[in-house]
Design a protein around this motif. Structure first.
Motif, PDB file in Angstrom:
ATOM      1  N   ASN A 277      35.759  35.053 -77.738  1.00 50.92           N
ATOM      2  CA  ASN A 277      36.610  36.062 -77.109  1.00 50.92           C
ATOM      3  C   ASN A 277      35.839  36.836 -76.045  1.00 50.92           C
ATOM      4  O   ASN A 277      36.311  37.057 -74.923  1.00 50.92           O
ATOM      5  CB  ASN A 277      37.153  37.015 -78.174  1.00 50.92           C
ATOM      6  N   GLU A 278      34.606  37.246 -76.394  1.00 55.59           N
ATOM      7  CA  GLU A 278      33.773  37.988 -75.444  1.00 55.59           C
ATOM      8  C   GLU A 278      33.315  37.077 -74.300  1.00 55.59           C
ATOM      9  O   GLU A 278      33.185  37.519 -73.152  1.00 55.59           O
ATOM     10  CB  GLU A 278      32.565  38.588 -76.169  1.00 55.59           C
ATOM     11  N   ILE A 279      33.075  35.801 -74.601  1.00 50.65           N
ATOM     12  CA  ILE A 279      32.687  34.847 -73.554  1.00 50.65           C
ATOM     13  C   ILE A 279      33.798  34.717 -72.515  1.00 50.65           C
ATOM     14  O   ILE A 279      33.550  34.755 -71.304  1.00 50.65           O
ATOM     15  CB  ILE A 279      32.361  33.474 -74.168  1.00 50.65           C
ATOM     16  N   ARG A 280      35.027  34.560 -72.977  1.00 47.59           N
ATOM     17  CA  ARG A 280      36.158  34.422 -72.037  1.00 47.59           C
ATOM     18  C   ARG A 280      36.328  35.690 -71.198  1.00 47.59           C
ATOM     19  O   ARG A 280      36.622  35.619 -69.996  1.00 47.59           O
ATOM     20  CB  ARG A 280      37.436  34.107 -72.822  1.00 47.59           C
ATOM     21  N   GLN A 281      36.122  36.838 -71.828  1.00 47.75           N
ATOM     22  CA  GLN A 281      36.225  38.091 -71.079  1.00 47.75           C
ATOM     23  C   GLN A 281      35.121  38.173 -70.019  1.00 47.75           C
ATOM     24  O   GLN A 281      35.358  38.656 -68.910  1.00 47.75           O
ATOM     25  CB  GLN A 281      36.113  39.281 -72.037  1.00 47.75           C
ATOM     26  N   PHE A 282      33.915  37.701 -70.362  1.00 51.08           N
ATOM     27  CA  PHE A 282      32.829  37.709 -69.381  1.00 51.08           C
ATOM     28  C   PHE A 282      33.173  36.804 -68.205  1.00 51.08           C
ATOM     29  O   PHE A 282      32.927  37.163 -67.040  1.00 51.08           O
ATOM     30  CB  PHE A 282      31.520  37.250 -70.017  1.00 51.08           C
ATOM     31  N   ILE A 283      33.695  35.607 -68.490  1.00 50.75           N
ATOM     32  CA  ILE A 283      34.038  34.679 -67.408  1.00 50.75           C
ATOM     33  C   ILE A 283      35.033  35.331 -66.448  1.00 50.75           C
ATOM     34  O   ILE A 283      34.867  35.269 -65.216  1.00 50.75           O
ATOM     35  CB  ILE A 283      34.611  33.371 -67.989  1.00 50.75           C
ATOM     36  N   ASP A 284      36.050  35.971 -66.991  1.00 52.13           N
ATOM     37  CA  ASP A 284      37.042  36.661 -66.157  1.00 52.13           C
ATOM     38  C   ASP A 284      36.384  37.759 -65.327  1.00 52.13           C
ATOM     39  O   ASP A 284      36.665  37.915 -64.128  1.00 52.13           O
ATOM     40  CB  ASP A 284      38.145  37.265 -67.023  1.00 52.13           C
ATOM     41  N   PHE A 285      35.479  38.506 -65.968  1.00 46.70           N
ATOM     42  CA  PHE A 285      34.796  39.596 -65.269  1.00 46.70           C
ATOM     43  C   PHE A 285      33.903  39.048 -64.160  1.00 46.70           C
ATOM     44  O   PHE A 285      33.876  39.583 -63.035  1.00 46.70           O
ATOM     45  CB  PHE A 285      33.981  40.417 -66.260  1.00 46.70           C
ATOM     46  N   ALA A 286      33.162  37.984 -64.452  1.00 46.28           N
ATOM     47  CA  ALA A 286      32.252  37.400 -63.462  1.00 46.28           C
ATOM     48  C   ALA A 286      33.020  36.882 -62.252  1.00 46.28           C
ATOM     49  O   ALA A 286      32.580  37.046 -61.100  1.00 46.28           O
ATOM     50  CB  ALA A 286      31.443  36.272 -64.102  1.00 46.28           C
ATOM     51  N   VAL A 287      34.159  36.253 -62.482  1.00 43.44           N
ATOM     52  CA  VAL A 287      34.989  35.757 -61.376  1.00 43.44           C
ATOM     53  C   VAL A 287      35.433  36.915 -60.490  1.00 43.44           C
ATOM     54  O   VAL A 287      35.416  36.827 -59.250  1.00 43.44           O
ATOM     55  CB  VAL A 287      36.199  34.981 -61.924  1.00 43.44           C
ATOM     56  N   LYS A 288      35.816  38.031 -61.103  1.00 45.78           N
ATOM     57  CA  LYS A 288      36.239  39.206 -60.340  1.00 45.78           C
ATOM     58  C   LYS A 288      35.073  39.798 -59.546  1.00 45.78           C
ATOM     59  O   LYS A 288      35.259  40.265 -58.412  1.00 45.78           O
ATOM     60  CB  LYS A 288      36.824  40.260 -61.280  1.00 45.78           C
ATOM     61  N   VAL A 289      33.872  39.773 -60.127  1.00 41.66           N
ATOM     62  CA  VAL A 289      32.690  40.273 -59.417  1.00 41.66           C
ATOM     63  C   VAL A 289      32.452  39.444 -58.163  1.00 41.66           C
ATOM     64  O   VAL A 289      32.193  39.983 -57.075  1.00 41.66           O
ATOM     65  CB  VAL A 289      31.450  40.242 -60.331  1.00 41.66           C
ATOM     66  N   VAL A 290      32.539  38.142 -58.287  1.00 39.43           N
ATOM     67  CA  VAL A 290      32.335  37.266 -57.131  1.00 39.43           C
ATOM     68  C   VAL A 290      33.393  37.535 -56.069  1.00 39.43           C
ATOM     69  O   VAL A 290      33.093  37.625 -54.866  1.00 39.43           O
ATOM     70  CB  VAL A 290      32.361  35.784 -57.566  1.00 39.43           C
ATOM     71  N   GLN A 291      34.620  37.679 -56.514  1.00 36.14           N
ATOM     72  CA  GLN A 291      35.720  37.913 -55.571  1.00 36.14           C
ATOM     73  C   GLN A 291      35.597  39.267 -54.887  1.00 36.14           C
ATOM     74  O   GLN A 291      36.003  39.429 -53.727  1.00 36.14           O
ATOM     75  CB  GLN A 291      37.054  37.818 -56.309  1.00 36.14           C
ATOM     76  N   SER A 292      35.038  40.265 -55.563  1.00 39.79           N
ATOM     77  CA  SER A 292      34.917  41.618 -54.992  1.00 39.79           C
ATOM     78  C   SER A 292      33.881  41.693 -53.879  1.00 39.79           C
ATOM     79  O   SER A 292      33.903  42.606 -53.051  1.00 39.79           O
ATOM     80  CB  SER A 292      34.538  42.612 -56.086  1.00 39.79           C
TER      81      SER A 292
END
Length: 738
Positions: A277-292
């Motif tokens: 669950n935390e891994i999937r949340q990290f992946i989503d967060f990392a993608v947003k960081v790259v996009q930002s």
């Protein structure tokens, strides 16, 4: 960071060695690495090593540097340590070395890690010593060793817990000194003073600039999860602490998966548990960081998300993300990390063999090996060498076995071993210099050992071929002599013995020179044991408690016992086929039983059919002959055809041979008193009962080895109806009186 502060001055004269770990099987090495492992506690080691090498004009080994801390400086001229010997002609450096040793002696009493348990008087004396050392260091008026004395003074302040003075001394004096490793070490300590003032971000930025990730780890010890990462990112999208936290998160996720997401087993390791669950949340967060586009190192975030996607089963998405990460902005280490991770993922995604796949893998493996050759540190902690091992052992070799290319799979397993040997040969300190090629990786040696005789023959032929596949051809060329033909010949003969094919073993064993056998660790047993001795009558002890000879020390042998054994068994089997009389047949059956049992994994001569022994050994090899059951069959045949004396020996042997569950077990009564009882379900119960019946029928004529057998006596006592069970201890609840 506290540990670093305690030890770092030691590094001025002692490059600390890495912590050794017991290898209980090949670890599943971490793939994700954003910085060199030397930064985790060995930040200044290489530069300090270079300093002392420049001083002595010679290449040094780590122990020679570390030995300076406790060297006998009064006899420096006769020392075999190049640094100490040099001090004998350098009065200024000698004075510094003596003062440093005084400091180190004081540290032992003041350190929280000390095992000496100093008294209050000793602590008081150590503090006084530290004050005096600090005064002398501060009073140094020269120029040449100013950085060393300044660092020594700073360390005395740390030892006396005067952190405020550390900060002021850095700002007023130490920061103005010329650039040197000692100045950087003082700056690192200054960061510790900032940390104690609550200026964590400033301290961590200094740690990051100096490459001290160990201190950053300590600072971030309460934030090793997604919440901690988000907190740091919110404060500063380019915080230097994020490099450590992201790497730590990915590797902790791998560690959790390696332990099957078991919270109980994760309690016993240092890593923080990270679940899906935390891994999937990290992946989503990392993608947003790259996009930002707020991060200056999007490669780090993208590659982390890519490898984590692979861990959660999204292989194709992971490969896409890692391909993209390789083109994004980041340090060279981050881009290299993305490429190494992509190699693992691409191999994992491969569905079928193709020459194009092999060509691509060859290119990536060669690149990986080049990275390992340029990695700072010793081969023992080389990240890229570990990646090479993991990719070949855990990904490539299984693929090639799956694709029906066993020769290539074995060559892939041989590659890391050959490469690590090459790395050690280039290392300044090579503990294996006199050993030639050393087998570092148990997977390769175990894979060789687990081959059947025919598979070993096929592999030997494969190594002498020239495959059309580019990767396979390169592997054979690179591995070269890593597959010793004499070794393989000996293994093939041994494997045939393990499979009970004695005649087929002979032509291979005849090719093995005694000089080769004498170099093997098993030679010490071969030189001292005799397979013709009946194991049930005598145990042939080689290693006693008072035997100080190393268990693995080779011994010169005068003959190849494996070859002799095969000749003996073949001859006995031939004689048995031709025998006509019952007594002769019984004798031959008994002799064969003796030999076969000794060569089994339970026999004293286990070294005939394998290269190592463990208490937990079983029949674990493909095609392995059940020599114990063959021995039992021969004993039963000898018993049925032989004289009374032969029957007695066979019954005794059958009762001795361990089969199934133990003959006795232990139980506790209501008063917690221990008792022994018979396990009538054990196969040994039947054999012991047969021996007991023989004793009943012939008790006046039985041999002493039967009459005096303690196990038989205990069996007869417990097997007699109406007899009470014998106590085997006392109740823990009862106390003696008197």
């Amino acid at each position: 960071m506290k540990r670093f502060i305690t030890l770092s001055l030691l590094i001025v004269t002692a490059v600390l060695g890495t912590m050794a770990c017991i290898n209980l099987g090949r670890p599943n090495y971490y793939m994700f690495s954003l910085f060199n492992r030397m930064q985790m506690g060995r930040t200044f080691d290489t530069r300090l090593q270079q300093y002392w090498e420049k001083y002595t004009g010679t290449r040094l080994r780590e122990y020679q540097v570390s030995a300076l801390a406790s060297a006998d400086l009064d006899d420096a001229a006769h020392s075999d340590n190049p640094i100490v010997k040099k001090l004998s002609d350098d009065a200024e450096m000698m004075r510094y070395a003596r003062l440093l040793q005084q400091y180190l002696q004081g540290c032992r009493a003041l350190s929280n890690d000390s095992w000496n348990y100093p008294s209050k008087e000793q602590i008081k004396g150590a503090r006084l010593t530290m004050e005096q050392v600090g005064q002398q260091a501060q009073a140094y008026g020269g120029t040449r060793l100013k950085p060393q004395y300044a660092l020594l003074y700073v360390r005395t302040l740390v030892a006396l817990d005067k952190w405020a003075q550390v900060g002021s001394y850095w700002e007023s004096t130490a920061s103005k000194l010329p650039k040197s490793v000692f100045k950087d070490m003082m700056r690192n300590t200054y960061a510790g003073s900032l940390l104690r003032q609550g200026r964590k971000q400033e301290a961590c930025r200094i740690y990051a600039e100096l490459g001290d990730m160990q201190s950053i780890k300590w600072c971030m010890r309460h934030q090793r999860n997604l919440a901690g990462i988000k907190q740091e990112y919110a404060a500063d999208p380019n915080s230097p602490t994020l490099v450590y936290l992201v790497q730590d998160f990915v590797n902790n996720a791998q560690e959790t998966k390696d332990h099957n997401n078991d919270p109980e087993s994760m309690k016993y390791i240092e890593a923080t548990s990270i679940y899906n669950n935390e891994i999937r949340q990290f992946i989503d967060f990392a993608v947003k960081v790259v996009q930002s586009k707020q991060s200056k190192v999007p490669c780090m975030w993208q590659s982390a998300a890519g490898l984590l996607s692979y861990m959660t089963g999204n292989g194709l998405q992971a490969e896409q993300m890692l391909d993209q990460a390789m083109t994004m902005q980041g340090t060279q280490r981050m881009c290299d990390n993305a490429r190494a991770c992509r190699l693992l993922v691409h191999v994992g995604n491969a569905r079928q063999y193709s020459p194009q796949f092999g060509s691509w893998v060859k290119q990536e493996l060669q690149w990986l090996m080049a990275q390992a050759e340029n990695e700072e540190g010793t081969p023992a902690d080389n990240h890229y060498a570990e990646v090479l091992e993991r990719v070949t052992f855990s990904a490539l070799a299984p693929k090639y076995r799956q694709w029906g290319r066993p020769g290539a799979a074995m060559s892939l397993l041989a590659l890391p071993n050959k490469f690590e040997n090459a790395l050690w040969q280039r290392c300044a300190y090579n503990p294996y210099a006199d050993d030639g090629d050393v087998e570092f990786h148990s997977d390769y040696s175990q894979a060789l050992d687990s081959l059947t005789a025919q598979q070993a023959i096929d592999y030997l032929a494969y190594t002498e071929s020239r495959p059309g596949d580019e990767l396979e051809r390169w592997l054979l060329e690179y591995n070269g002599t890593s597959l010793d033909k004499t070794k393989m010949t000996d293994m093939i003969g041994t494997k045939y013995m393990r499979e009970g094919q004695w005649a087929k073993a002979v032509p291979y064993l005849e090719q093995v020179p005694l000089s080769y056998i004498s170099k093997q660790a098993i030679s010490r047993y071969m030189a001292r044991r005799d397979y013709r001795v009946e194991r049930w009558f005598k145990r042939q002890v080689v290693d006693r408690e008072d035997d100080y000879e190393d268990w693995s020390t080779p011994t010169v042998v005068s003959h190849n016992q494996k070859l002799d054994f095969c000749h003996n068994v073949v001859a006995l089997e031939r004689q048995l086929r031709a025998a006509s009389g019952a007594e002769q047949q019984a004798r031959l059956h008994y002799e064969l039983a003796t030999l076969l049992y000794q060569a089994s994994y339970k026999g004293d001569c286990w070294y005939l059919t394998r290269y190592g022994q463990s208490f937990y050994d079983t029949m674990c090899y493909t095609g392995e002959a059940d020599l114990i059951q063959q021995s039992i069959a021969h004993l039963r045949a000898a018993k049925s055809e032989g004289s009374l004396a032969m029957q007695e020996k066979c019954l005794y042997a059958l009762a001795f041979i361990p089969q199934g569950a133990d003959l006795f077990d232990t139980y506790y009564d209501s008063r917690y008193v221990a008792h022994k009882r018979l396990n009538r379900a054990s196969p040994r119960y039947v054999e012991m009962a047969n021996l007991s019946n023989f004793y009943n029928m012939h008790h006046a004529r039985v041999s002493p080895y039967v009459a005096h057998c303690d196990v038989l006596k205990q069996f007869r006592q417990l097997n007699t109806p109406g007899k009470p069970h014998k106590k085997n201890g006392t109740s823990p609840r009862r106390r003696r009186r008197g």
